[in-house]
Design an enzyme around this catalytic site. Structure first.
Site, PDB file in Angstrom:
ATOM      1  N   GLU A  37     -20.020  17.990  -7.371  1.00 19.30           N
ATOM      2  CA  GLU A  37     -20.774  18.527  -6.248  1.00 19.30           C
ATOM      3  C   GLU A  37     -21.053  20.022  -6.342  1.00 19.30           C
ATOM      4  OE1 GLU A  37     -20.788  17.676  -1.425  1.00 19.30           O
ATOM      5  OE2 GLU A  37     -18.987  17.303  -2.601  1.00 19.30           O
ATOM      6  N   CYS A  43     -12.811  24.834  -1.524  1.00 17.47           N
ATOM      7  CA  CYS A  43     -12.348  26.168  -1.114  1.00 17.47           C
ATOM      8  C   CYS A  43     -13.501  27.160  -0.966  1.00 17.47           C
ATOM      9  CB  CYS A  43     -11.318  26.691  -2.113  1.00 17.47           C
ATOM     10  SG  CYS A  43     -10.766  28.363  -1.744  1.00 17.47           S
ATOM     11  N   HIS A 444       3.345  56.108   5.756  1.00 18.25           N
ATOM     12  CA  HIS A 444       3.135  56.250   7.203  1.00 18.25           C
ATOM     13  C   HIS A 444       1.799  56.931   7.454  1.00 18.25           C
ATOM     14  CE1 HIS A 444       4.038  57.107  11.409  1.00 18.25           C
ATOM     15  NE2 HIS A 444       3.605  58.330  11.199  1.00 18.25           N
TER      16      HIS A 444
END
Length: 465
Positions: A37, A43, A444
């Site tokens: 196909e 997915c 951070h």
């Protein structure tokens, strides 16, 4: 005409098959791949990728509605469902053609058609030009899976959908029933609920997202209900009465059956392997509940025949299929060191809002296996970056072996946790301990700091909460 002969013939060009073909070609093997196909399989074309494109649209729509929170103005907010779908299909098409390009680049012979295995070492492909015979020293089965359909709840593409119809909807659901709360069901429930559908989710187990840690499931339920979803747990859809413009669902909950009307139903009750019509039984390949039985190296027990990805059973994840594809290609090529996948080291990701991600054992499973555990938690509300993003709802949870410091599992819900989880996956792969993680310096301000804090919390050293 003599059959063309190959070192490997791969049947199925999804994330397991096409990756196996590429790795085998890199290792100098002569490879053919058969696909009936779409290159890229479910997915890329009807699963992971187009759903993420649609979920991104709903995420942006959700943020647009919150513009005022961020000091912004946005008037006349709306959406065009046809355009949302169009973008999703365009993304899928781009990746589909990308796989075709990779096949050419790696000199892999592509045969489009339906494959059967008439005898050991032979693959017969029915193409639109006739039948093509391929000789194969090795065969890799990568035919994937399809949606499971329960008797009486079968999809009709009109009012009752599976994932394909839900990705190319004929109408926008006003009142939606989603049967099943695994990753597929919850992602579609999240997408349509965000766009305004009155959404009900029915789950037969005692909690939604049943493979996740119980704490994460409970957090998700609370969050979804806050967004207006109705969640029915320990419930079962017994029957669907279909009319032209509505579906009446007979839902059993607490021993009683109640009828509720919906205009759309999405069935997401699991998958079944594509094992039919290949000639596997005649070949001697063992099949158990629609999945091919294999050992840890994906060997079927029939010499030269391997099975990878969804057809080889849980976990049904594209990245597991890709890993197995590489492993089998290396095994066939004679590489000495190949690494079988360990289910407990594979991350699971669900792209609902908020996102959910996990790796390893849940707290309950770790205890069931006999571990003495230390558990750490850190909430998004304690993280500066999460607050700045306006995403203060979430939780990071870590589970350690109290004796050795081994990271047994990590479970997250919140913004971008599907990206964050890989940090813990790498940690588990490298067999890091709590000490290694505590001594690692996290940048951070980032969401990743919560991963650090959750580890610290397990050992009573949490700083920011």
């Amino acid at each position: 005409m003599a059959a063309k002969s190959f070192d490997i013939v791969v049947i199925g060009a999804g994330p397991g098959g096409y990756v196996a073909a590429i790795r085998a070609s890199q290792l100098g093997l002569n490879v053919a791949i058969v696909e009936r196909e779409h290159m890229g399989g479910i997915c890329l074309n009807w699963g992971c990728i187009p759903t993420k494109a649609m979920l991104r649209s709903s995420e942006i729509f959700h943020l647009m509605q919150r513009a005022k929170e961020f000091g912004l103005k946005a008037d006349g907010i709306g959406y065009d469902l046809d355009e949302v779908v169009k973008r999703s299909r365009k993304v899928a098409k781009q990746l589909n053609s990308g796989v075709g390009h990779l096949m050419k680049k790696n000199k892999i012979t592509v045969v489009m058609g339906d494959a059967t295995i008439p005898a050991k070492g032979k693959v017969s492909v029915k193409t639109d030009k006739g039948t093509e015979e391929l000789g194969a020293k090795n065969i890799i089965l990568a035919t994937g899976a399809r949606a499971r359909e329960l008797p009486g709840l079968e999809a009709d593409g009109d009012r009752v959908w599976t994932y394909k119809a839900a990705l190319t909807p004929k109408h926008m659901p006003r009142k939606l029933l989603v049967i099943g709360s695994g990753a597929i069901g919850i992602e579609f429930a999240s997408f349509y609920n965000t766009l305004g559908a009155d959404t009900t989710v029915v789950e037969v187990m005692d909690r939604i997202l049943p493979v996740e840690d119980a704490e994460i499931s409970a957090f998700a339920k609370k969050s979804f209900e806050k967004q207006g979803m109705k969640i029915l747990q320990k419930a079962m859809v017994k029957q669907l009465d279909r009319a032209r413009d509505k579906v009446t669902a007979h839902i059993e909950i607490g021993g009683k059956v109640e009828k509720q009307e919906f205009d759309t139903v999405i069935s997401a009750v699991g998958i079944v392997g594509n094992v039919e019509g290949l000639g596997l039984e005649e070949l001697g390949v063992k099949i158990d509940r629609t999945h091919v039985v294999t050992d840890e190296f994906c060997r079927t027990g029939v010499e030269g025949v391997y099975a990878i990805g969804d057809i080889a059973g849980a976990p049904w994840l594209a990245h597991k299929a890709s890993h197995e594809g590489v492993m089998v290609a290396e095994l066939i090529a004679g590489k000495n060191k190949v690494h079988p996948s360990k289910p407990e080291s594979i991350a699971g990701c669900t792209y609902c809002y908020p996102q959910v991600a996990s790796v390893g054992y849940t707290e309950a499973k770790a205890k069931e296996l006999g571990y003495d555990v230390k558990v750490g938690r850190f909430p998004f509300i304690g993280n500066g970056k999460a607050i700045a993003l306006g995403e203060a709802e979430g939780l990071v949870k870590t589970v350690f072996d109290a004796k050795t410091g081994e990271l047994l599992g990590a479970h997250m819900i919140g913004a971008e946790v599907t990206e964050l989880i890989q940090g813990y996956v790498v940690g588990r792969q490298l067999e890091t301990t709590e000490e290694d993680l505590m001594e690692t310096i996290f940048p951070h301000p980032t969401l990743s700091e919560m991963m650090h804090e959750s580890v610290l919390d397990a050992y009573d050293r949490v700083i920011n909460f």
